[in-house]
Structure formats: C-alpha cells, structure tokens
Motif scaffolding. Structure first.
Motif, PDB file in Angstrom:
ATOM      1  N   HIS B 213      17.241  63.503  43.922  1.00 11.28           N
ATOM      2  CA  HIS B 213      16.765  62.363  44.704  1.00 11.28           C
ATOM      3  C   HIS B 213      16.500  61.112  43.877  1.00 11.28           C
ATOM      4  O   HIS B 213      16.774  60.010  44.317  1.00 11.28           O
ATOM      5  N   VAL B 214      15.946  61.282  42.676  1.00  5.01           N
ATOM      6  CA  VAL B 214      15.537  60.100  41.928  1.00  5.01           C
ATOM      7  C   VAL B 214      16.715  59.501  41.147  1.00  5.01           C
ATOM      8  O   VAL B 214      17.021  58.327  41.278  1.00  5.01           O
ATOM      9  N   LEU B 215      17.420  60.341  40.364  1.00  2.00           N
ATOM     10  CA  LEU B 215      18.482  59.810  39.496  1.00  2.00           C
ATOM     11  C   LEU B 215      19.511  59.002  40.269  1.00  2.00           C
ATOM     12  O   LEU B 215      19.903  57.924  39.872  1.00  2.00           O
ATOM     13  N   LYS B 216      19.942  59.530  41.422  1.00  3.68           N
ATOM     14  CA  LYS B 216      20.953  58.845  42.221  1.00  3.68           C
ATOM     15  C   LYS B 216      20.525  57.435  42.575  1.00  3.68           C
ATOM     16  O   LYS B 216      21.357  56.555  42.715  1.00  3.68           O
ATOM     17  N   ASN B 217      19.241  57.241  42.786  1.00  5.55           N
ATOM     18  CA  ASN B 217      18.777  55.941  43.252  1.00  5.55           C
ATOM     19  C   ASN B 217      18.376  54.993  42.131  1.00  5.55           C
ATOM     20  O   ASN B 217      18.190  53.813  42.379  1.00  5.55           O
ATOM     21  N   VAL B 218      18.213  55.503  40.904  1.00  5.05           N
ATOM     22  CA  VAL B 218      17.799  54.596  39.834  1.00  5.05           C
ATOM     23  C   VAL B 218      18.949  54.202  38.911  1.00  5.05           C
ATOM     24  O   VAL B 218      18.887  53.164  38.266  1.00  5.05           O
ATOM     25  N   THR B 219      20.022  55.018  38.858  1.00  4.27           N
ATOM     26  CA  THR B 219      21.079  54.708  37.894  1.00  4.27           C
ATOM     27  C   THR B 219      21.735  53.361  38.174  1.00  4.27           C
ATOM     28  O   THR B 219      22.035  52.621  37.242  1.00  4.27           O
ATOM     29  N   GLY B 220      21.938  53.014  39.436  1.00  2.89           N
ATOM     30  CA  GLY B 220      22.569  51.739  39.780  1.00  2.89           C
ATOM     31  C   GLY B 220      21.838  50.554  39.187  1.00  2.89           C
ATOM     32  O   GLY B 220      22.393  49.803  38.376  1.00  2.89           O
ATOM     33  N   PRO B 221      20.563  50.371  39.557  1.00  6.96           N
ATOM     34  CA  PRO B 221      19.811  49.236  39.009  1.00  6.96           C
ATOM     35  C   PRO B 221      19.740  49.235  37.480  1.00  6.96           C
ATOM     36  O   PRO B 221      19.855  48.173  36.861  1.00  6.96           O
ATOM     37  N   ILE B 222      19.586  50.406  36.861  1.00  4.04           N
ATOM     38  CA  ILE B 222      19.502  50.446  35.400  1.00  4.04           C
ATOM     39  C   ILE B 222      20.830  50.000  34.791  1.00  4.04           C
ATOM     40  O   ILE B 222      20.877  49.217  33.844  1.00  4.04           O
ATOM     41  N   PHE B 223      21.929  50.477  35.388  1.00  4.35           N
ATOM     42  CA  PHE B 223      23.264  50.118  34.916  1.00  4.35           C
ATOM     43  C   PHE B 223      23.471  48.604  35.000  1.00  4.35           C
ATOM     44  O   PHE B 223      23.967  47.974  34.064  1.00  4.35           O
ATOM     45  N   VAL B 224      23.059  48.031  36.121  1.00  4.23           N
ATOM     46  CA  VAL B 224      23.232  46.589  36.300  1.00  4.23           C
ATOM     47  C   VAL B 224      22.426  45.827  35.252  1.00  4.23           C
ATOM     48  O   VAL B 224      22.919  44.884  34.624  1.00  4.23           O
ATOM     49  N   TYR B 225      21.187  46.264  35.044  1.00  6.79           N
ATOM     50  CA  TYR B 225      20.361  45.565  34.054  1.00  6.79           C
ATOM     51  C   TYR B 225      20.969  45.692  32.657  1.00  6.79           C
ATOM     52  O   TYR B 225      21.061  44.716  31.911  1.00  6.79           O
ATOM     53  N   ALA B 226      21.406  46.915  32.320  1.00  8.15           N
ATOM     54  CA  ALA B 226      21.977  47.137  30.993  1.00  8.15           C
ATOM     55  C   ALA B 226      23.212  46.272  30.784  1.00  8.15           C
ATOM     56  O   ALA B 226      23.406  45.696  29.707  1.00  8.15           O
ATOM     57  N   SER B 227      24.039  46.147  31.826  1.00 10.24           N
ATOM     58  CA  SER B 227      25.271  45.370  31.637  1.00 10.24           C
ATOM     59  C   SER B 227      24.951  43.899  31.378  1.00 10.24           C
ATOM     60  O   SER B 227      25.694  43.210  30.681  1.00 10.24           O
ATOM     61  N   SER B 228      23.828  43.425  31.904  1.00 13.26           N
ATOM     62  CA  SER B 228      23.466  42.034  31.633  1.00 13.26           C
ATOM     63  C   SER B 228      22.982  41.870  30.194  1.00 13.26           C
ATOM     64  O   SER B 228      22.937  40.761  29.668  1.00 13.26           O
ATOM     65  N   LEU B 229      22.628  42.987  29.527  1.00 14.48           N
ATOM     66  CA  LEU B 229      22.156  42.901  28.145  1.00 14.48           C
ATOM     67  C   LEU B 229      23.307  42.828  27.143  1.00 14.48           C
ATOM     68  O   LEU B 229      23.113  42.450  25.995  1.00 14.48           O
ATOM     69  N   ILE B 230      24.515  43.233  27.589  1.00 16.55           N
ATOM     70  CA  ILE B 230      25.642  43.252  26.653  1.00 16.55           C
ATOM     71  C   ILE B 230      25.882  41.858  26.092  1.00 16.55           C
ATOM     72  O   ILE B 230      26.089  41.676  24.885  1.00 16.55           O
ATOM     73  N   SER B 231      25.819  40.844  26.964  1.00 15.72           N
ATOM     74  CA  SER B 231      26.052  39.482  26.480  1.00 15.72           C
ATOM     75  C   SER B 231      24.956  39.090  25.486  1.00 15.72           C
ATOM     76  O   SER B 231      25.236  38.479  24.454  1.00 15.72           O
ATOM     77  N   VAL B 232      23.712  39.465  25.795  1.00 14.21           N
ATOM     78  CA  VAL B 232      22.614  39.172  24.867  1.00 14.21           C
ATOM     79  C   VAL B 232      22.884  39.835  23.526  1.00 14.21           C
ATOM     80  O   VAL B 232      22.694  39.238  22.460  1.00 14.21           O
ATOM     81  N   SER B 233      23.359  41.086  23.611  1.00 18.02           N
ATOM     82  CA  SER B 233      23.614  41.837  22.392  1.00 18.02           C
ATOM     83  C   SER B 233      24.690  41.164  21.543  1.00 18.02           C
ATOM     84  O   SER B 233      24.550  41.046  20.320  1.00 18.02           O
ATOM     85  N   ILE B 234      25.764  40.690  22.199  1.00 18.65           N
ATOM     86  CA  ILE B 234      26.830  40.009  21.459  1.00 18.65           C
ATOM     87  C   ILE B 234      26.271  38.760  20.779  1.00 18.65           C
ATOM     88  O   ILE B 234      26.541  38.493  19.601  1.00 18.65           O
ATOM     89  N   VAL B 235      25.459  38.015  21.539  1.00 15.54           N
ATOM     90  CA  VAL B 235      24.915  36.784  20.981  1.00 15.54           C
ATOM     91  C   VAL B 235      23.972  37.069  19.815  1.00 15.54           C
ATOM     92  O   VAL B 235      24.055  36.429  18.758  1.00 15.54           O
ATOM     93  N   ILE B 236      23.080  38.060  19.982  1.00 14.82           N
ATOM     94  CA  ILE B 236      22.152  38.351  18.885  1.00 14.82           C
ATOM     95  C   ILE B 236      22.903  38.907  17.676  1.00 14.82           C
ATOM     96  O   ILE B 236      22.613  38.560  16.525  1.00 14.82           O
ATOM     97  N   ALA B 237      23.904  39.776  17.937  1.00 12.45           N
ATOM     98  CA  ALA B 237      24.701  40.322  16.835  1.00 12.45           C
ATOM     99  C   ALA B 237      25.381  39.192  16.071  1.00 12.45           C
ATOM    100  O   ALA B 237      25.381  39.161  14.834  1.00 12.45           O
ATOM    101  N   SER B 238      25.938  38.245  16.832  1.00 12.61           N
ATOM    102  CA  SER B 238      26.558  37.091  16.181  1.00 12.61           C
ATOM    103  C   SER B 238      25.528  36.319  15.385  1.00 12.61           C
ATOM    104  O   SER B 238      25.798  35.847  14.275  1.00 12.61           O
TER     105      SER B 238
END
Lengths: 355, 301
Positions: B213-238
C-alpha cells in the motif's frame, strides 16, 4: 429484491467461523473502555489529555444492529477504532463471543481483526488509488495467509454479494467508480475476510439519498443472508432508526442512554437524547420549531464539566448534577439512561423520591 | 445469471458472456498525459539525444579530445576541421564537449541515484515507523540540512581532496537529507489515509502494508523530486570541477572546461561559453522534464 447470489451466499456461509459461545452469548461485550489522547505541548508529565472515550460499556447481541449516535466529537468514531484495536485502548475489556481480546487465555488482536471488519466514511480515501479493486479486496485474505486462487475467489464472490459483477469491476480502479459503487467495494473488502461483525463508521453518510437507500438495503440483505452483526455509527437519526435494533447515545465520551430503538425514539429519558430527537426537521409545517432544542457547542473534552457532562447545556440542571456523576441506570426492558432527573432517589427535584 | 439489482452497475448482457473490463493502469494514464505535453516531449528528446551522444562518444567524436595543438589554439567555431573551434590548448572543442558529457552526466546521475536509494529508504522508514525512529533519522538529517548544499559539497570535497570519487561522495551526502525529508513527508501523508487504516484492520503485518500500500503511492513523488535534483547535481559537480575539487585536467568535463576557458573569455567568447551552454541546456531539460512528469503523475506540492 435479493442482492446476494445463492452460490455466493452458500460459499460465504461455509467459510463462516463457528459460533463459539452459542446464540445466547453476546457477540461483543465492551466494558469500561477508556482512551485519553495526550496532547503535545505543555510541560512533560503534565500534558493535557483529550478524554475522547471515558468509560464506555455496552453489549452487542448476536445478529443485532447497534446504532451509535451523537454529535461530532462525542467519541463515536474513536469507539469504533478501539473496537477494531486500530487505536490501543488505555483501559477496558473487549470480549468477542465469550473470548477476551488481548488477554491471557483470550484471542489475539489479529484474530479479533479477522472476525471484526470496518467500513469507513470516505469511500474514496479508503481505497488505494493505485490498486485495482480486485487487488484491494484480495489484500486482506492474502495477508491472513490464504493462497492466491482462494483469495481471488473470495474477492469475486464478495463483489458478487454487493451486486458488482467481477467480470466488469475486478480490474477497475477506484476513480472509475461512482460513490455508491465505491462504498459497495468497501463493503466487499470487509466481507472478503468472512467477518462476523461489521462496524459501519458513517458508512452511508457521504452518499446521496437515493444511493444511501440502496446501500442500506444491501446492508440489510447481507446481514440476513450472512448472519452478520452490525455496529452502525451515524449522526443521521432517521437512518439509525431505520437500520438499528438498539440505539446507544453518546455525549462527550460517555454513554448517556441506550435501549431498544422504539423505546429510545418514542420515550427518550435523557434530556440530551430528547434534544437530539427534537432537532430533526419536521415534515409538518404546524410543528415548526421556533427555538433551538440545543444551543452552543459541547464543552471541551480536555476539561469536561464535573458531575454530569451534559449539565452545562441542560435545562433541568440542578446542584446535584454538578456534584455527582449520574450512573447508567436500568429502566424497563434494557432501556438505560444516565440522568439524575429520572433516577429515583438521586436528589434531583424531578426524580421520584425513594420509597 | 446476475440480476442487476442496483441501477448504477453496468448492465450485463444476459445471453452472451460478459465482457472482461480491463482499465488503463496508472502508468498508461501517465504516458497518455505525457504524449499531450509538447514541452516535456521536446526536453525528453533532447536529453535522450545528449545521453546517446555521450554514450557513443568514441564513435561520434570527430577528433581525439586530448590531442593538443599549439598552432591551432582558440580557433573560432567553423574553422575547417574544427566544427566548434578549439580550446586554449588547441584541442577540438566539439570532441571535448561530447566526451565531457559522459563525465558530467555521470556526475549528475550517480549521486542522485545512490542518494535516492539511501535517502528514500531512510525517509520511508522514518515516515512509516514514526515515533523515536522518525525523530532519530530526521533530526540527524536536519543537521546536514542546515548547511547550504553547495557549501556542504565544497566542504566535504575540500576535506576529502579532489577526484571523481570524492566528488560523487560529497554530492551523494548532500542529496540524502533533502530526499529523505521529501520521502518522509510523502510517506506520512500516505500512512494517515483511510486505505492504510483499512489494511491495518485486516490484521496485516506492517511490512505487508508497507510493500503493497505505501510503496506504490510514494515512489512516484520521490522519483519526480529526485529527477529534479539531477540538474542540480550536474551544476554542483561542474562547480566542484570549476573550483578544482572534482575532475582534474586533462579529463573532459563541462565544469572543468568552463573553468579553463574562462581565462580566454575576452579572446574567444563563444568558445568559452559553449560548455556553459551545455550545462544550461541539460539542466533546463531535466527540470522541465521532471516538471512534466510531476503534472502527468498528478503529484501535488
């Protein structure tokens, strides 16, 4: 109008747990149930508590429907959650068919939860939006250790029992259903566990009137064919009158009156029950009410009034009401009320003098 | 045959076999909504293109990215043989940008992936367990959260020394608290819903409720948030490379290239800007794509 298919009914009856205590043994005995919620804030050790349920006792006979009524915040829903052990009681005993719950030589909380099921008010929030109806209904039997095929069959026969064809509905998602259909799925989910008791916590309150009537009739059908026992919680007095055998009235975490439905609705003894009943809108324009039967909100359950909890809003309140708490006194044929004004010898000016 | 006693059910044809109704599931719904969102589709295409080009760098790059040429330094874009010109050591800029994408994307993805696994796990555990487990995990996270992310990354990298691995490590540590916090709040939101209560009422064990019940409903939002961090990660890495803490020369990485070329910004402005343009385009596309997914998945907040 029969909502239950014969095969489905037979199957459900076959899976029904044995009647342990015999027909005379009450299905549920609840004794002095207490739940105080601690509030956050305040000095540790001296945190204020909300007395949500404060010493509630009642009995539900086998095959009967007990209606529980009261204003918002009177502890109806907390009582339901305590019965299901979704919230752990601070004190009190629950006996299911002669066997104490969570006590030595009794049954475990898990065994209780398999025999008692609950239907919630919000039909949408109580279904997982990411699961098909079949998966939602299967979850309970699977968690109880049933093999997949058996659980699937139980789910399909439960859907059939509530009048939804599994071929059409099993693979659907909650958002594709109407409110009435969703609430029937919630009932099916409960039935798939082959329960003996169903707690209906405002289960029809959110439905519109015509669908509410359908679901109520469905519940009546299911009760007869599956020999269920209902605890029916609602704030709708007419619905409770329609479906209940006995009615219990709660006020600020306590039982103020309990009795057979006819006796409560025709000769209520407690002033609170009388006020509740007269607050129902009348169909007769000549009977139009001009003053409110009850005004204001109930007092805070954090610091309830001394003695009788209703005295702050009661027209009959006297000194004795603030001094002593009225016990739940037995009148005729199981009709009990907790009010000094009707208990003989209580010291209240309206009460009969002891002979 | 089933008599339909209630009028809001779908009528079943009493003669023929009832049709089996199979509805679109959640992901099919998301795909349908994404297909009607041109901005997200364009960004997604650009990202896939950048990713494919970076992966196939040895086959695509026109020249050796490490081969210097003192004669051909800082040639402008369009010079024969050097499509995008050369850098301050006469290396082919296009080839370096193509190779640099590998490291930059790697530095963008890996920390977020590892941080999502660790931080997401911690957050879900904290949110689901509640009580002292929650307090212990989340207050520890708050300590890290108190520092600005760039400052924390620079501090950790500075303490550990330069290099790709230390850069990845510091970025991962930076992202864990924020992902944990998002996961925790999403989990708490789901945990308090009626359907979890109903599942508890069947006597199911907590792990069964967590998994179905829980995992199915939380993975979506977590995935979306994480994907928005990729750009931050590229910028900080640079940024780390720019400061000399991440990748070291002569390796090709967009941030490092930007750092080296900045001395030539008055001599060859276009050459100097190109690595920055790549960082900008990539992170913008990541942000817009994750926004598109967010709305397609109907994630609130």
């Amino acid at each position: 109008m029969l909502g239950v298919m014969p095969q489905a009914r037979e199957e459900a009856l076959r899976q029904k747990p044995a009647d342990v205590g015999g027909p005379r043994q009450p299905m549920l005995i609840v004794d002095d149930l207490v739940k105080h919620f601690k509030l956050t804030g305040g000095a540790p050790g001296n945190r204020p508590v909300v007395r949500a349920v404060d010493g509630v006792s009642f009995v539900v006979q086998k095959g009967e429907t007990l209606g529980i009524v009261g204003e918002s915040g009177c502890g109806k829903s907390t009582t339901a959650r305590l019965l299901m052990q979704l919230v752990k009681p601070d004190a009190g005993v629950i006996v299911l068919d002669g066997e104490a719950v969570d006590a030595p030589h009794g049954i475990t909380i898990r065994q209780l939860q398999r025999a008692v099921q609950m239907v919630f008010q919000d039909s949408y929030a109580s279904l997982n939006p990411r699961m098909t109806l079949e998966d939602t209904i299967i979850f309970g039997p699977r968690a109880a250790g049933k093999p997949r095929v058996e659980a699937r069959n139980a789910a399909h026969s439960a859907l059939r029992m509530v009048g939804l064809a599994p071929e059409l509905f099993a693979r659907r998602y909650p958002h594709e259903l109407s409110g009435g259909q969703r609430q029937r799925v919630n009932i099916a989910r409960a039935l798939a566990m082959s329960p003996r008791v169903l707690i209906l916590d405002e289960a029809v309150s959110a439905l519109d009137k015509s669908v509410e009537a359908q679901v109520l009739n469905l519940l009546q059908d299911l009760k007869e064919s599956l020999e269920l026992t209902y605890v029916f919680i609602s704030h709708d007095l007419n619905v409770v009158r329609y479906i209940s055998d006995r009615v219990m009235v709660m006020y600020l975490g306590k039982v103020v009156e309990v009795g057979p439905v006819a006796s409560i609705y025709e000769s209520a003894r407690h002033p609170y029950t009388q006020a509740l009943l007269s607050s129902r809108p009348s169909m007769d324009p000549k009977q139009r009410r001009t003053e409110l039967p009850l005004s204001g909100d109930p007092p805070s359950p954090i610091s309830p009034p001394s003695g009788c909890r209703f005295r702050t809003r009661c027209a009959l309140a006297e000194a004795v009401c603030a001094e002593r708490e009225p016990p739940l006194a037995d009148f005729e044929s199981g009709h009990m009320a907790a009010c000094h004004a009707v208990i003989p010898g209580s010291g209240h000016s309206l009460a009969a003098k002891p002979s | 045959m089933v008599s339909q006693p209630y009028d809001d059910g779908v009528a079943v044809d009493p003669a023929g076999a009832p049709p089996v109704v199979r509805s679109r599931n959640f992901w099919q719904d998301v795909a349908r909504r994404l297909s009607r969102d041109p901005v997200t589709l364009v960004c997604l295409t650009i990202l896939v293109l950048i990713l494919v080009i970076a992966l196939l760098a040895p086959f695509i790059a026109p020249a050796d990215p490490f081969k210097t040429s003192m004669v051909n330094r800082l040639k402008p874009p369009g010079t024969p043989g050097y499509l995008l010109g050369t850098d301050e050591l006469g290396r082919d800029l296009l080839s370096r940008l193509i190779y640099g994408g590998r490291l930059s994307l790697f530095m963008g993805f890996t920390p977020v992936l590892v941080a999502t696994l660790i931080g997401g796990g911690l957050g879900i555990l904290a949110g689901f367990a509640g009580g002292w487990v929650n307090t212990a995990i989340m207050r520890t996270m708050d300590v890290f959260y108190a520092f600005p992310s760039v400052l924390l990354a620079v501090a950790i990298s500075g303490a550990l020394g330069g290099g790709v691995f230390n850069g990845l490590l510091s970025l991962t540590l930076v992202f864990i608290p924020s992902i944990a916090r998002v996961s925790e709040s999403v989990t708490i939101q789901v945990r308090t819903q009626d359907f979890v209560e109903a599942a508890r009422a069947t006597g199911a064990y907590p792990y069964q409720i967590l998994v179905s019940h829980v995992l199915k409903n939380v993975t979506g939002p977590i995935f979306v948030y994480a994907s928005s961090l990729i750009s931050v990660s590229i910028v900080i890495a640079s940024g780390l490379s720019f400061l000399g803490l991440g990748v070291s020369p002569p390796q090709a990485e967009w941030g490092l290239m930007l750092s080296n070329l900045r001395q030539s910004v008055y001599v060859a402005p276009i050459n100097s800007i190109l690595p920055g343009v790549m960082i900008f385009v990539t992170s913008l596309c990541f942000n817009l794509t994750s926004d598109g997914f967010r709305s397609a998945m109907n994630v609130k907040g």
